[in-house]
Write a protein that holds these residues in place. Structure first.
Motif, PDB file in Angstrom:
ATOM      1  N   VAL A  23     -12.210  -8.808  -7.128  1.00 19.99           N
ATOM      2  CA  VAL A  23     -12.378  -9.408  -5.577  1.00 19.99           C
ATOM      3  C   VAL A  23     -11.685  -9.332  -4.435  1.00 19.99           C
ATOM      4  N   GLY A  24     -12.516  -8.410  -3.022  1.00 20.79           N
ATOM      5  CA  GLY A  24     -11.702  -7.984  -2.530  1.00 20.79           C
ATOM      6  C   GLY A  24      -9.932  -6.904  -2.300  1.00 20.79           C
ATOM      7  N   ALA A  25     -10.816  -6.324  -1.236  1.00 23.78           N
ATOM      8  CA  ALA A  25      -9.835  -4.675  -0.949  1.00 23.78           C
ATOM      9  C   ALA A  25      -8.604  -4.439  -0.186  1.00 23.78           C
ATOM     10  N   PRO A  58      -4.137  -4.433  -0.927  1.00 25.42           N
ATOM     11  CA  PRO A  58      -3.074  -3.342  -1.169  1.00 25.42           C
ATOM     12  C   PRO A  58      -3.737  -3.577  -2.956  1.00 25.42           C
ATOM     13  N   ALA A  59      -4.249  -4.566  -3.752  1.00 20.74           N
ATOM     14  CA  ALA A  59      -4.091  -5.387  -4.514  1.00 20.74           C
ATOM     15  C   ALA A  59      -5.472  -4.349  -5.275  1.00 20.74           C
ATOM     16  N   GLY A  60      -6.772  -5.125  -4.355  1.00 21.98           N
ATOM     17  CA  GLY A  60      -8.023  -4.424  -5.081  1.00 21.98           C
ATOM     18  C   GLY A  60      -8.256  -3.097  -4.910  1.00 21.98           C
ATOM     19  N   LEU A  96     -15.956  -6.557  -4.142  1.00 23.22           N
ATOM     20  CA  LEU A  96     -16.570  -7.248  -3.571  1.00 23.22           C
ATOM     21  C   LEU A  96     -15.339  -7.825  -2.380  1.00 23.22           C
ATOM     22  N   GLU A  97     -15.725  -7.164  -0.447  1.00 24.27           N
ATOM     23  CA  GLU A  97     -14.979  -7.409   0.182  1.00 24.27           C
ATOM     24  C   GLU A  97     -15.558  -8.039   1.119  1.00 24.27           C
ATOM     25  N   ARG A  98     -14.853  -9.160   1.638  1.00 22.80           N
ATOM     26  CA  ARG A  98     -15.634  -9.912   2.821  1.00 22.80           C
ATOM     27  C   ARG A  98     -15.811  -9.094   4.119  1.00 22.80           C
ATOM     28  N   MET A  99     -14.231  -8.762   4.444  1.00 25.32           N
ATOM     29  CA  MET A  99     -14.879  -7.976   6.060  1.00 25.32           C
ATOM     30  C   MET A  99     -14.987  -6.180   6.232  1.00 25.32           C
ATOM     31  N   ALA A 119      -7.805  -5.489   5.891  1.00 20.19           N
ATOM     32  CA  ALA A 119      -8.874  -6.195   6.062  1.00 20.19           C
ATOM     33  C   ALA A 119      -7.014  -7.012   6.997  1.00 20.19           C
ATOM     34  N   THR A 120      -6.841  -7.549   6.232  1.00 21.20           N
ATOM     35  CA  THR A 120      -5.697  -8.879   5.999  1.00 21.20           C
ATOM     36  C   THR A 120      -4.371  -7.814   7.187  1.00 21.20           C
ATOM     37  N   PHE A 121      -4.376  -6.674   7.087  1.00 23.48           N
ATOM     38  CA  PHE A 121      -2.972  -5.869   7.825  1.00 23.48           C
ATOM     39  C   PHE A 121      -3.873  -6.101   9.423  1.00 23.48           C
ATOM     40  N   LEU A 133       5.362  -3.809   8.244  1.00 22.34           N
ATOM     41  CA  LEU A 133       5.509  -4.054   6.986  1.00 22.34           C
ATOM     42  C   LEU A 133       7.080  -4.153   6.632  1.00 22.34           C
ATOM     43  N   LEU A 134       7.954  -5.265   6.083  1.00 24.91           N
ATOM     44  CA  LEU A 134       9.391  -5.363   6.164  1.00 24.91           C
ATOM     45  C   LEU A 134       9.999  -4.190   5.057  1.00 24.91           C
ATOM     46  N   THR A 135       9.076  -4.065   4.005  1.00 22.15           N
ATOM     47  CA  THR A 135       9.580  -3.484   2.885  1.00 22.15           C
ATOM     48  C   THR A 135      10.168  -1.853   3.361  1.00 22.15           C
ATOM     49  N   PRO A 136      10.905  -0.883   3.473  1.00 22.44           N
ATOM     50  CA  PRO A 136      10.501   0.094   4.232  1.00 22.44           C
ATOM     51  C   PRO A 136       9.940   1.372   3.322  1.00 22.44           C
ATOM     52  N   THR A 176     -18.736 -12.457   1.516  1.00 14.59           N
ATOM     53  CA  THR A 176     -17.801 -13.061   0.443  1.00 14.59           C
ATOM     54  C   THR A 176     -17.754 -14.004  -0.588  1.00 14.59           C
ATOM     55  N   VAL A 177     -17.151 -13.829  -1.782  1.00 14.52           N
ATOM     56  CA  VAL A 177     -17.504 -14.675  -2.773  1.00 14.52           C
ATOM     57  C   VAL A 177     -17.404 -16.350  -2.318  1.00 14.52           C
ATOM     58  N   GLU A 178     -17.820 -16.729  -2.899  1.00 14.33           N
ATOM     59  CA  GLU A 178     -17.575 -18.077  -2.831  1.00 14.33           C
ATOM     60  C   GLU A 178     -16.857 -19.544  -3.973  1.00 14.33           C
ATOM     61  N   PHE A 232      -2.682 -14.483   2.191  1.00 13.54           N
ATOM     62  CA  PHE A 232      -3.408 -14.510   4.211  1.00 13.54           C
ATOM     63  C   PHE A 232      -3.845 -15.069   4.948  1.00 13.54           C
ATOM     64  N   GLN A 233      -4.926 -14.777   4.248  1.00 13.20           N
ATOM     65  CA  GLN A 233      -6.272 -15.436   4.832  1.00 13.20           C
ATOM     66  C   GLN A 233      -6.788 -16.978   4.641  1.00 13.20           C
ATOM     67  N   TYR A 234      -5.947 -17.280   3.709  1.00 10.65           N
ATOM     68  CA  TYR A 234      -5.841 -19.371   3.433  1.00 10.65           C
ATOM     69  C   TYR A 234      -4.706 -19.276   4.143  1.00 10.65           C
ATOM     70  N   PRO A 235      -4.154 -19.823   4.841  1.00  5.66           N
ATOM     71  CA  PRO A 235      -2.756 -20.437   5.895  1.00  5.66           C
ATOM     72  C   PRO A 235      -2.913 -21.765   5.181  1.00  5.66           C
ATOM     73  N   GLY A 247      -1.359  -9.057  -7.160  1.00  5.89           N
ATOM     74  CA  GLY A 247      -1.172  -9.461  -6.182  1.00  5.89           C
ATOM     75  C   GLY A 247      -0.280 -10.859  -6.031  1.00  5.89           C
ATOM     76  N   PRO A 248       0.474 -11.086  -5.134  1.00  9.71           N
ATOM     77  CA  PRO A 248       1.398 -11.471  -5.257  1.00  9.71           C
ATOM     78  C   PRO A 248       1.704 -12.890  -5.278  1.00  9.71           C
ATOM     79  N   GLN A 249       0.280 -13.704  -6.051  1.00 11.56           N
ATOM     80  CA  GLN A 249       0.240 -14.927  -7.003  1.00 11.56           C
ATOM     81  C   GLN A 249       0.986 -14.495  -8.150  1.00 11.56           C
ATOM     82  N   PHE A 252       5.893  -9.115  -3.332  1.00 10.60           N
ATOM     83  CA  PHE A 252       6.187  -7.253  -3.039  1.00 10.60           C
ATOM     84  C   PHE A 252       5.221  -6.448  -3.195  1.00 10.60           C
ATOM     85  N   ILE A 253       4.670  -6.152  -2.178  1.00 13.66           N
ATOM     86  CA  ILE A 253       3.751  -4.608  -3.135  1.00 13.66           C
ATOM     87  C   ILE A 253       4.247  -3.836  -4.225  1.00 13.66           C
ATOM     88  N   TYR A 254       5.354  -3.076  -4.194  1.00 11.25           N
ATOM     89  CA  TYR A 254       6.699  -2.414  -5.004  1.00 11.25           C
ATOM     90  C   TYR A 254       6.731  -3.331  -6.559  1.00 11.25           C
TER      91      TYR A 254
END
Ligand SMILES: Cc1cc2nc3c(=O)[nH]c(=O)nc-3n(C[C@H](O)[C@H](O)[C@H](O)COP(=O)(O)OP(=O)(O)OC[C@H]3O[C@@H](n4cnc5c(N)ncnc54)[C@H](O)[C@@H]3O)c2cc1C
Length: 375
Positions: free
Chosen positions: A11-13, A15-17, A35-38, A42-44, A53-56, A111-113, A145-148, A313-315, A325-327
């Motif tokens: 679920v989600g495309a 960097p993690a997906g 499965l990607e809602r957008m 998209a987040t970026f 991006l903060l990380t170089p 969109t996965v509900e 990010f899409q769930y502020p 992912g980040p969680q 972080f991605i790395y």
């Protein structure tokens, strides 16, 4: 109504997906989908225009040092876009290139509900706005990010969350109060001040004075560098130990109530830079939540409540080791993928695993993650 059956649904495309899907592909999994809602990345594309991006990024892969923002070995966003700190648009494009290269089976506009798994059933039913899908395994990669977190205190709907800002320069000139002093808050202050606006950061603590060696806890060097360039600017104020408990709007503008009892007034809509609730809010009941607000995972990043549901992912967090972080979180893709191959009876191609290991993308010994710094 779709009624497709898969071995694995991601679920989600982001960097993690995309990173996860790429390693599944390389290990020979065929019957999976993303499965990607957008759209991919998209987040970026939703970041404020000026945010980078903060990380170089740096093309060190030829010498065994993978670009910090790469999601597959032997790629370098830094090389591809000739930039050390990519824009959101550039990074989304990098993810699209990777998805295209591996011919990832991304289904966009879905969109996965919610997801269900009946007791004694061995399949997940994934409910979406376009019908249901079935899968033996689900990998949750829907990000944060899409769930502020829009309602952290009374009246916070009167504020503008950083995730809703298209461009800092499109705001009206004025004197802005920013609630939150971590990465997004300082990013907002930096761009506002650079554009000639006034910015006051109000923060519970003083992140700008925190010297924790883990950049998941303290400000990144990129942000510290930027902060130094505006440190003497009279339009910037950093106020620590200032917790906001209420925001009110009246005919004169906005009033922010502090926990200390004092209050500040401003004519500009306050900026909320307090972070995210995370997409896990859609699948709360499928995880065991520990007292510090993170989910408990097995050593293969599987839920301890719903067998067959993995998180990437980040969680992801294991004890004190934060993978935000991605790395960091990219080092767990191949761990999940290898486990899925075993469970699906697919012979694991050790050359792929080896490639990931050599690229520092296979972290199975968490005891080696030590942030202490000798210098
Ligand atoms: C301003 C900012 C700067 C950052 N800078 C860095 C940095 O420099 N380096 C770094 O490593 N990290 C950085 N991060 C964190 C980084 O953005 C995240 O770690 C990364 O985006 C997480 O990737 P992800 O794939 O988990 O989530 P996302 O990138 O958010 O991807 C999730 C995908 O899932 C899709 N989706 C969400 N919900 C659903 C649903 N219900 N159904 C279907 N699809 C869904 C979304 O459309 C999205 O495409 C930054 C974050 C922010 C906000």
């Amino acid at each position: 109504m779709n009624n497709k059956k898969f071995d694995v649904i991601i679920v989600g495309a982001g960097p993690a997906g995309v990173g996860m899907g790429s390693v599944l592909r390389q290990l020979g999994l065929e019957n999976f989908t993303i499965l990607e809602r957008m759209e991919v990345g998209a987040t970026f594309k939703m970041w404020p225009e000026e945010t980078r991006l903060l990380t170089p990024s740096f093309p060190g892969h030829g010498f065994g040092q993978l670009d910090l923002n790469a999601v597959v070995p032997a790629t370098s966003p830094g090389y591809a876009y000739s930039s050390e700190h990519l824009t959101g648009e550039e990074y989304a494009d990098y993810l699209k290139q990777v998805a295209g290269h591996f011919n990832l089976p991304v289904k966009t506009g879905i969109t996965v509900e919610l997801i269900n798994k009946e007791e004694h059933e061995d399949k997940f039913v994934v409910h979406t706005d376009k019908g249901t899908f079935e899968s033996e395994f689900v990998i949750w990669a829907a990000g944060e990010f899409q769930y502020p977190d829009l309602y952290p205190f009374e009246g916070s709907e009167n504020c503008l969350h950083t995730s809703k800002v298209k461009s800092w320069s499109s705001l009206e000139q004025g004197d802005y109060y920013i609630i939150g002093g971590y990465e997004s808050g300082i990013d907002a202050a930096y761009h506002l001040v650079k554009n000639g606006y006034k910015a006051t950061v109000l923060s519970k603590g003083e992140p700008w004075n925190d010297d924790n060696p883990d950049p998941s806890v303290s400000l990144s060097p990129f942000t510290c560098d930027r902060l130094r360039t505006i440190a003497d600017n009279k339009n910037l104020r950093l106020i620590g130990n200032a917790e906001i408990v209420k925001a009110e709007k009246d005919s004169g503008g906005f009033r922010l109530q502090l926990k200390s009892g004092s209050a500040v007034r401003t004519s500009c809509r306050p900026i909320l830079a307090n972070g995210y609730k995370s997409s896990l809010s859609l699948v709360l009941e499928h995880f065991y939540w520990n007292e510090n607000g993170s989910v408990e995972l097995t050593e293969k990043d599987e839920s301890t409540v719903s067998d067959g549901l993995f998180l990437t992912g980040p969680q992801v967090k294991h004890g004190e080791v934060i993978f935000c972080f991605i790395y960091k979180f990219r080092q767990r893709f191949a761990i999940i993928a290898e486990e899925l191959c075993v469970r699906l009876g697919i012979q694991v191609d050790q050359s792929v695993i080896q490639h990931y290991r050599q690229s520092s993308m296979f972290l199975d010994d968490l005891s080696c993650c030590d942030n202490s710094c000798q210098c």
